[in-house]
Design a protein around this motif. Structure first.
Motif, short mmCIF file in Angstrom:
data_model
loop_
_atom_site.label_atom_id
_atom_site.label_comp_id
_atom_site.label_asym_id
_atom_site.label_seq_id
_atom_site.Cartn_x
_atom_site.Cartn_y
_atom_site.Cartn_z
N SER A 102 27.57 56.05 5.30
CA SER A 102 26.20 55.74 4.88
C SER A 102 25.18 56.26 5.88
O SER A 102 24.12 56.77 5.49
N LEU A 103 25.50 56.15 7.17
CA LEU A 103 24.59 56.69 8.18
C LEU A 103 24.48 58.20 8.04
O LEU A 103 23.38 58.77 8.13
N GLY A 104 25.60 58.86 7.79
CA GLY A 104 25.56 60.31 7.57
C GLY A 104 24.69 60.68 6.39
O GLY A 104 23.92 61.66 6.43
N GLU A 105 24.75 59.89 5.32
CA GLU A 105 23.92 60.17 4.15
C GLU A 105 22.45 59.93 4.45
O GLU A 105 21.58 60.64 3.94
N GLN A 106 22.15 58.92 5.29
CA GLN A 106 20.76 58.72 5.72
C GLN A 106 20.24 59.94 6.48
O GLN A 106 19.10 60.38 6.28
N ALA A 119 27.66 51.93 13.50
CA ALA A 119 27.62 53.39 13.56
C ALA A 119 26.30 53.86 14.17
O ALA A 119 25.25 53.22 13.98
N GLN A 120 26.35 54.99 14.89
CA GLN A 120 25.15 55.52 15.53
C GLN A 120 25.21 57.03 15.58
O GLN A 120 26.29 57.63 15.75
N VAL A 121 24.05 57.66 15.43
CA VAL A 121 23.91 59.08 15.72
C VAL A 121 23.87 59.24 17.22
O VAL A 121 23.06 58.59 17.91
N SER A 122 24.72 60.09 17.77
CA SER A 122 24.79 60.25 19.22
C SER A 122 23.45 60.70 19.79
O SER A 122 22.77 61.57 19.23
N GLU A 123 23.08 60.10 20.91
CA GLU A 123 21.89 60.54 21.61
C GLU A 123 22.17 61.78 22.45
O GLU A 123 21.25 62.52 22.81
N LYS A 124 23.44 62.03 22.74
CA LYS A 124 23.81 63.19 23.56
C LYS A 124 23.87 64.45 22.72
O LYS A 124 23.47 65.53 23.18
N HIS A 125 24.40 64.35 21.50
CA HIS A 125 24.51 65.49 20.59
C HIS A 125 24.33 64.93 19.18
O HIS A 125 25.20 64.22 18.68
N THR A 126 23.21 65.26 18.54
CA THR A 126 22.84 64.59 17.30
C THR A 126 23.70 64.98 16.10
O THR A 126 23.56 64.37 15.04
N ASN A 127 24.58 65.97 16.23
CA ASN A 127 25.49 66.29 15.12
C ASN A 127 26.81 65.54 15.26
O ASN A 127 27.80 65.90 14.64
N PHE A 128 26.82 64.49 16.08
CA PHE A 128 27.99 63.63 16.23
C PHE A 128 27.62 62.21 15.81
O PHE A 128 26.58 61.69 16.23
N LEU A 137 19.81 56.99 15.81
CA LEU A 137 19.71 56.18 14.59
C LEU A 137 20.99 55.36 14.40
O LEU A 137 22.09 55.86 14.59
N ARG A 138 20.83 54.08 14.00
CA ARG A 138 21.97 53.18 13.87
C ARG A 138 22.06 52.59 12.46
O ARG A 138 21.05 52.40 11.78
N LEU A 139 23.29 52.26 12.09
CA LEU A 139 23.56 51.49 10.87
C LEU A 139 24.83 50.70 11.13
O LEU A 139 25.92 51.27 11.28
N GLY A 140 24.71 49.37 11.19
CA GLY A 140 25.86 48.56 11.55
C GLY A 140 26.40 48.99 12.90
O GLY A 140 25.65 49.13 13.87
N LEU A 151 28.96 58.17 15.98
CA LEU A 151 29.76 57.35 16.88
C LEU A 151 30.10 56.02 16.23
O LEU A 151 29.28 55.44 15.51
N ASN A 152 31.29 55.53 16.50
CA ASN A 152 31.63 54.14 16.25
C ASN A 152 31.40 53.41 17.57
O ASN A 152 32.19 53.55 18.51
N THR A 153 30.32 52.67 17.64
CA THR A 153 29.97 51.99 18.90
C THR A 153 30.79 50.72 19.11
O THR A 153 30.67 50.08 20.16
N GLY A 154 31.63 50.38 18.13
CA GLY A 154 32.44 49.17 18.20
C GLY A 154 32.20 48.33 16.97
O GLY A 154 31.08 47.85 16.76
N GLY A 155 33.21 48.19 16.12
CA GLY A 155 33.05 47.36 14.93
C GLY A 155 32.49 48.08 13.73
O GLY A 155 32.22 47.45 12.70
N ALA A 156 32.28 49.39 13.81
CA ALA A 156 31.80 50.13 12.65
C ALA A 156 32.87 50.17 11.57
O ALA A 156 34.08 50.16 11.85
#
Length: 300
Positions: free
Chosen positions: A272-276, A249-258, A244-247, A260-265
């Motif tokens: 906000s992604l964590g709250e989603q 930020a992304q929920v890791s596909e490798k471990h979903t309790n992580f 799942l992504r927001l701007g 990620l700042n994919t660049g520019g987050a």
């Protein structure tokens, strides 16, 4: 950042900087500036600062900032970062390690292994510093700080205290430090062991982390605490949040309790992604996830 009420900064022998960028210090590489960033020279300098600081001035302590989101508006008051030169020492003893608050957990584990001391291998799986590990009773691979702590020295405005695990009320991801208390060093118990077995355990932990966690990404460690009898990652996955992504930020596909700042987050993207994620898990499983990552500071 301009604080609504500017705060005075006592004189230090160490380094002091106004308006310092904090993003480079965090593993996520996000966050606003500090009103004041202070790096005391040593414990005596830290004690002088705490004694002289106005009690109304906000005070924040940064360790390795591996499990932290600093909001985009930054931190008011004084932000403390203990430098390795004054607070990173590691002393090996016959049945334990005395480590400064700025010593990295993995480095402490390596020193113990080199000395043939067993029981601290789990620290190699915890990103961060000893001070931060104490402040949240960090744990991994079946052990926590509470299992190995003899004592911690804590600087306060009234002087230096030495507290054991009971005095710190260590519990799951929790420690009760005194008001404005800052860990300066700690003694961790260990026992003589077989060098080969210690090395094998550390290699096992390293391999497990690299296989299951996004260790080379801009991340912040475990995002949410495990609810009793549950695994946060499994609840997040079942709620359909993997990737799942927001701007930026992304929920890791490798471990979903992580996260990620994919660049520019921004910090706001990550929070906000964590709250989603929390909202989706609550709707899907009826379980309210609690943040393990600390979120501090002023929104943009």
């Amino acid at each position: 950042m301009r604080a609504a009420t500017p705060h005075r900064m006592p004189v230090l022998r160490g380094r002091v900087e106004a308006g310092a960028s904090l993003a480079p210090f965090t593993w996520f590489r996000v966050g606003g500036p500090a009103e004041w960033l202070a790096r005391p020279a040593d414990t005596e300098d830290l004690l002088s600062l705490l004694a002289a600081l106005d009690p109304e001035t906000p005070l924040t302590v940064l360790g390795a900032a591996s499990n932290l989101i600093i909001r985009d508006g930054g931190l008011p008051g004084v932000t403390l970062r203990l430098p390795a030169r004054g607070f990173g020492g590691i002393a090996v003893e016959a049945d334990g390690i005395v480590a400064g608050a700025a010593a990295l957990d993995a480095t402490v584990a390596e020193h113990a292994a080199a000395a043939g001391l067993a029981g601290l291998e789990f620290l190699s799986g915890i990103p961060g510093s000893i001070g931060g590990a104490l402040a949240m009773n960090a744990g991994a691979y079946g052990r926590e700080i509470v299992d190995v702590l003899d004592w911690a020295e804590v600087a306060t405005p009234d002087g230096l205290l030495r507290l054991d695990a009971a005095g710190l009320q260590l519990a799951y991801r929790h420690a009760a430090l005194p008001p404005r208390g800052i860990v300066t060093r700690a003694r961790l118990r260990a026992a003589p062991g077989e060098a080969a077995a210690i090395a094998a355990r550390m290699a096992e932990i390293k391999a497990s982390r690299e296989a299951t966690q996004p260790v080379r990404a801009r991340t912040g460690g475990s995002t949410f605490r495990n609810p009793p009898g549950q695994k946060a990652w499994a609840l997040i996955d079942a709620a359909g949040c993997r990737g799942l992504r927001l701007g930026g930020a992304q929920v890791s596909e490798k471990h979903t309790n992580f996260l990620l700042n994919t660049g520019g987050a921004t910090a706001a993207d990550l929070e906000s992604l964590g709250e989603q994620v929390r909202a989706r898990v609550l709707e899907h499983a009826g379980i309210d996830l609690h943040w393990e990552i600390k979120r501090i500071g002023v929104p943009a």
